[in-house]
Write an enzyme that holds these catalytic residues in place. Structure first.
Site, PDB file in Angstrom:
ATOM      1  N   GLN A  78       0.835  -1.197   0.000  1.00 33.02           N
ATOM      2  CA  GLN A  78       0.000   0.000   0.000  1.00 33.02           C
ATOM      3  C   GLN A  78       0.873   1.252   0.000  1.00 33.02           C
ATOM      4  OE1 GLN A  78      -3.195   0.004   2.824  1.00 33.02           O
ATOM      5  NE2 GLN A  78      -3.875   2.018   2.182  1.00 33.02           N
ATOM      6  N   PHE A  79       1.168   1.741  -1.202  1.00 38.87           N
ATOM      7  CA  PHE A  79       2.048   2.904  -1.337  1.00 38.87           C
ATOM      8  C   PHE A  79       1.476   4.146  -0.686  1.00 38.87           C
ATOM      9  CE2 PHE A  79      -0.730   3.648  -4.911  1.00 38.87           C
ATOM     10  CZ  PHE A  79      -0.763   5.033  -5.045  1.00 38.87           C
ATOM     11  N   THR A  80       0.158   4.215  -0.480  1.00 37.20           N
ATOM     12  CA  THR A  80      -0.446   5.414   0.100  1.00 37.20           C
ATOM     13  C   THR A  80      -0.024   5.642   1.548  1.00 37.20           C
ATOM     14  OG1 THR A  80      -2.459   4.210   0.686  1.00 37.20           O
ATOM     15  CG2 THR A  80      -2.431   5.328  -1.451  1.00 37.20           C
TER      16      THR A  80
END
Length: 150
Positions: A78-80
């Site tokens: 989850q890059f966010t």
């Protein structure tokens, strides 16, 4: 690396309404990988996740680890989690690793965790549009940043 760890009684990952990973008691781990992350971050975080005493013992006290209960784990990229929200209303993801860096680290994280736990670890699909379902137990949710170890 940044991780959001959630103690769950069940969790699943779906892509196009098809379950690609599913567990019962254990952890759902959302993993954000930064461009400065390395194998050192993986090893430290895997040790922390596997040994974090956040499961109840026989007295109902959070004093037992994932390893000790023989629990399962799903890891979802989850890059966010690397979002910078200091300026304006549009998050910046400049600190998130590009796929050519993040994918090998993500796969290495999963492999290292599997070796530590001695069992298969569930996973999402890097870069896919996923739907995550979970029943957070407690609720217990912990955020860990490998750059803030002290």
């Amino acid at each position: 690396m940044k991780a959001i760890i959630q103690r769950v009684t069940k969790a699943s990952v779906k892509i196009d309404n098809k379950v690609v990973s599913e567990i019962q008691n254990g952890l759902l781990l959302l993993l954000g990988i930064g461009y400065e992350d390395s194998d050192e971050d993986i090893n430290w975080l895997v040790g922390k996740v596997a040994n974090l005493r956040i499961f109840n013992d026989q007295n109902g006290i959070m004093n037992t680890s994932l390893i000790e209960i023989g629990g399962d784990c799903i890891v979802v990229s989850q890059f966010t989690l690397l979002a910078n929200t200091k300026k304006g209303n549009r998050p910046s993801y400049i600190k998130a690793a590009k796929p050519e860096i993040a994918i090998p680290l993500y796969e290495s994280f999963i492999n290292t965790l599997e070796n530590k736990l001695g069992k298969k670890v569930g996973a999402g699909v890097f870069g896919a549009d996923m739907q995550i379902e979970l029943c957070n137990d407690g609720p217990v949710t912990i955020a860990i940043d490998t750059k803030n170890r002290s």
